[in-house]
Design a protein around this motif. Structure first.
Motif, PDB file in Angstrom:
ATOM      1  N   LEU A  61      10.484 -21.462   1.747  1.00  0.00           N
ATOM      2  CA  LEU A  61      11.233 -21.867   2.958  1.00  0.00           C
ATOM      3  C   LEU A  61      11.979 -20.957   3.984  1.00  0.00           C
ATOM      4  N   HIS A  62      12.203 -19.657   3.480  1.00  0.00           N
ATOM      5  CA  HIS A  62      12.941 -18.617   4.320  1.00  0.00           C
ATOM      6  C   HIS A  62      12.252 -17.430   4.439  1.00  0.00           C
ATOM      7  N   LYS A  63      10.842 -17.192   3.937  1.00  0.00           N
ATOM      8  CA  LYS A  63      10.210 -15.990   3.903  1.00  0.00           C
ATOM      9  C   LYS A  63       8.793 -16.189   3.715  1.00  0.00           C
ATOM     10  N   VAL A  64       8.045 -15.125   4.217  1.00  0.00           N
ATOM     11  CA  VAL A  64       6.517 -14.843   3.984  1.00  0.00           C
ATOM     12  C   VAL A  64       6.305 -13.631   2.991  1.00  0.00           C
ATOM     13  N   GLU A  65       5.922 -13.984   1.859  1.00  0.00           N
ATOM     14  CA  GLU A  65       5.586 -12.683   1.034  1.00  0.00           C
ATOM     15  C   GLU A  65       4.188 -12.110   1.147  1.00  0.00           C
ATOM     16  N   ILE A  66       4.075 -11.244   1.516  1.00  0.00           N
ATOM     17  CA  ILE A  66       2.506 -10.444   1.531  1.00  0.00           C
ATOM     18  C   ILE A  66       2.581  -9.555   0.219  1.00  0.00           C
ATOM     19  N   THR A  67       1.453  -9.606  -0.468  1.00  0.00           N
ATOM     20  CA  THR A  67       1.254  -8.723  -1.687  1.00  0.00           C
ATOM     21  C   THR A  67      -0.216  -8.133  -1.162  1.00  0.00           C
ATOM     22  N   LEU A  68      -0.012  -6.858  -1.225  1.00  0.00           N
ATOM     23  CA  LEU A  68      -1.315  -5.981  -1.087  1.00  0.00           C
ATOM     24  C   LEU A  68      -1.797  -5.181  -2.156  1.00  0.00           C
ATOM     25  N   ALA A  69      -2.819  -5.309  -2.448  1.00  0.00           N
ATOM     26  CA  ALA A  69      -3.426  -4.499  -3.580  1.00  0.00           C
ATOM     27  C   ALA A  69      -4.077  -3.012  -3.161  1.00  0.00           C
ATOM     28  N   LYS A  70      -3.491  -2.051  -3.749  1.00  0.00           N
ATOM     29  CA  LYS A  70      -3.601  -0.772  -3.142  1.00  0.00           C
ATOM     30  C   LYS A  70      -5.341  -0.493  -3.610  1.00  0.00           C
ATOM     31  N   ARG A  71      -5.742   0.207  -2.832  1.00  0.00           N
ATOM     32  CA  ARG A  71      -7.173   0.542  -3.202  1.00  0.00           C
ATOM     33  C   ARG A  71      -7.033   1.773  -4.094  1.00  0.00           C
ATOM     34  N   HIS A  79      11.823  -7.395   8.420  1.00  0.00           N
ATOM     35  CA  HIS A  79      10.762  -7.355   7.294  1.00  0.00           C
ATOM     36  C   HIS A  79      11.214  -6.001   6.428  1.00  0.00           C
ATOM     37  N   ASP A  80      10.707  -6.198   5.024  1.00  0.00           N
ATOM     38  CA  ASP A  80      11.017  -5.206   4.363  1.00  0.00           C
ATOM     39  C   ASP A  80       9.832  -5.003   3.276  1.00  0.00           C
ATOM     40  N   TRP A  81       9.652  -3.999   2.509  1.00  0.00           N
ATOM     41  CA  TRP A  81       8.704  -3.718   1.460  1.00  0.00           C
ATOM     42  C   TRP A  81       9.296  -2.941   0.489  1.00  0.00           C
ATOM     43  N   TYR A  82       8.480  -3.203  -0.862  1.00  0.00           N
ATOM     44  CA  TYR A  82       8.663  -2.392  -2.097  1.00  0.00           C
ATOM     45  C   TYR A  82       7.243  -2.140  -2.681  1.00  0.00           C
ATOM     46  N   GLN A  83       7.113  -1.338  -3.745  1.00  0.00           N
ATOM     47  CA  GLN A  83       5.918  -1.087  -4.174  1.00  0.00           C
ATOM     48  C   GLN A  83       5.910  -0.665  -5.795  1.00  0.00           C
ATOM     49  N   ASN A  84       4.990  -0.865  -6.400  1.00  0.00           N
ATOM     50  CA  ASN A  84       4.814  -0.114  -7.542  1.00  0.00           C
ATOM     51  C   ASN A  84       3.392   0.746  -7.459  1.00  0.00           C
ATOM     52  N   ASP A  85       2.702   1.150  -8.543  1.00  0.00           N
ATOM     53  CA  ASP A  85       1.730   1.943  -8.463  1.00  0.00           C
ATOM     54  C   ASP A  85       0.405   1.231  -7.925  1.00  0.00           C
ATOM     55  N   GLU A  86       0.485  -0.126  -8.242  1.00  0.00           N
ATOM     56  CA  GLU A  86      -0.766  -0.847  -7.804  1.00  0.00           C
ATOM     57  C   GLU A  86      -0.781  -1.693  -6.805  1.00  0.00           C
ATOM     58  N   LYS A  87       0.410  -2.286  -6.219  1.00  0.00           N
ATOM     59  CA  LYS A  87       0.466  -3.149  -5.126  1.00  0.00           C
ATOM     60  C   LYS A  87       1.844  -2.736  -4.154  1.00  0.00           C
ATOM     61  N   VAL A  88       1.671  -3.417  -3.133  1.00  0.00           N
ATOM     62  CA  VAL A  88       2.732  -3.028  -1.888  1.00  0.00           C
ATOM     63  C   VAL A  88       3.216  -4.710  -1.678  1.00  0.00           C
ATOM     64  N   PHE A 104      -4.613   4.292  -6.833  1.00  0.00           N
ATOM     65  CA  PHE A 104      -3.224   4.117  -7.512  1.00  0.00           C
ATOM     66  C   PHE A 104      -2.347   5.273  -7.189  1.00  0.00           C
ATOM     67  N   GLY A 105      -1.062   4.885  -7.039  1.00  0.00           N
ATOM     68  CA  GLY A 105      -0.042   5.635  -6.664  1.00  0.00           C
ATOM     69  C   GLY A 105       0.912   5.100  -5.678  1.00  0.00           C
ATOM     70  N   LYS A 106       2.165   5.832  -5.545  1.00  0.00           N
ATOM     71  CA  LYS A 106       3.071   5.572  -4.598  1.00  0.00           C
ATOM     72  C   LYS A 106       2.998   5.988  -3.043  1.00  0.00           C
ATOM     73  N   TRP A 107       3.224   5.363  -2.263  1.00  0.00           N
ATOM     74  CA  TRP A 107       3.216   5.622  -0.966  1.00  0.00           C
ATOM     75  C   TRP A 107       4.537   6.016  -0.432  1.00  0.00           C
ATOM     76  N   GLY A 108       4.408   7.206   0.632  1.00  0.00           N
ATOM     77  CA  GLY A 108       5.583   7.702   1.021  1.00  0.00           C
ATOM     78  C   GLY A 108       6.528   6.855   2.114  1.00  0.00           C
ATOM     79  N   MET A 109       5.472   5.830   2.616  1.00  0.00           N
ATOM     80  CA  MET A 109       6.038   5.038   3.704  1.00  0.00           C
ATOM     81  C   MET A 109       4.991   4.088   3.870  1.00  0.00           C
ATOM     82  N   LEU A 110       5.428   2.910   4.575  1.00  0.00           N
ATOM     83  CA  LEU A 110       4.560   1.694   4.770  1.00  0.00           C
ATOM     84  C   LEU A 110       3.553   1.788   5.737  1.00  0.00           C
ATOM     85  N   GLU A 111       3.842   2.554   6.932  1.00  0.00           N
ATOM     86  CA  GLU A 111       3.072   2.595   7.972  1.00  0.00           C
ATOM     87  C   GLU A 111       2.695   4.094   8.334  1.00  0.00           C
TER      88      GLU A 111
END
Length: 181
Positions: free
Chosen positions: A65-75, A5-14, A77-84
């Motif tokens: 077909l090849h993946k599950v994409e989970i879109t998380l709305a940030k409570r 699994h991998d992740w990316y983000q913007n200021d509003e979502k992960v 605003f701003g960037k996260w330094g890490m996912l977990e």
């Protein structure tokens, strides 16, 4: 079963991408909570203890077909330094500081970093800021993110009550001039 699994983000979502082929056929389930994501399918389970809270009602997931994409709305605003969140035990002193919400003794923290870290120059400063961010409360982290972003990196504050009122002004060091590119 090991699935990447991998992740990316913007200021509003992960967005978390889980490489899981034929997830629908494997009867996948995805539960999104304030600070946790739980994805399960045949012989596979992924539990993410998120660094910051999300809004489950505004979050979603979909399988292709090849993946599950989970879109998380940030409570917040701003960037996260890490996912977990880190899986380390919080010291008793940090627990007391978080519960009481009293100001941290940043000088003491800087001395602790100096003792444990033999880096110098910018690396030492970055290590100190990282330690302050990690040991701060949610409000202190929010203040650091907002002040740093709005000031173009010239201001770093941990006082949310002060920072939340207005836009943080650019304050370059004495003898320098800030230029917008």
């Amino acid at each position: 079963m090991s699935v990447k699994h991998d992740w990316y983000q913007n200021d509003e979502k992960v967005v978390v991408t889980v490489l899981l082929k034929n997830a629908v056929e494997k009867d996948y389930k995805c539960e999104i909570e304030d600070e946790k994501v739980h994805l399960s399918a045949e012989n596979y389970e992924l539990i993410l203890n998120l660094l910051n809270p999300v809004v489950p009602e505004k979050s979603s997931h979909k399988a292709t077909l090849h993946k599950v994409e989970i879109t998380l709305a940030k409570r917040d605003f701003g960037k996260w330094g890490m996912l977990e969140k880190k899986k380390e035990v919080i010291s008793e002193q940090q627990q007391i500081a978080v519960k009481s919400k009293k100001p941290q003794d940043w000088d003491k923290l800087a001395k602790e970093v100096e003792k444990t870290d033999d880096t110098e120059g910018d690396a030492a400063v970055n290590a100190l800021f990282k330690k302050i961010y990690e040991s701060g409360t949610e409000e202190q982290r929010r203040a650091m993110n907002k002040s740093f972003q709005e000031s173009g990196g010239t201001v770093l504050s941990t006082n949310w009550d002060e920072v939340r009122k207005d836009k943080v002004e650019v304050k370059p060091p004495d003898g320098t001039e800030f230029k917008q590119f």
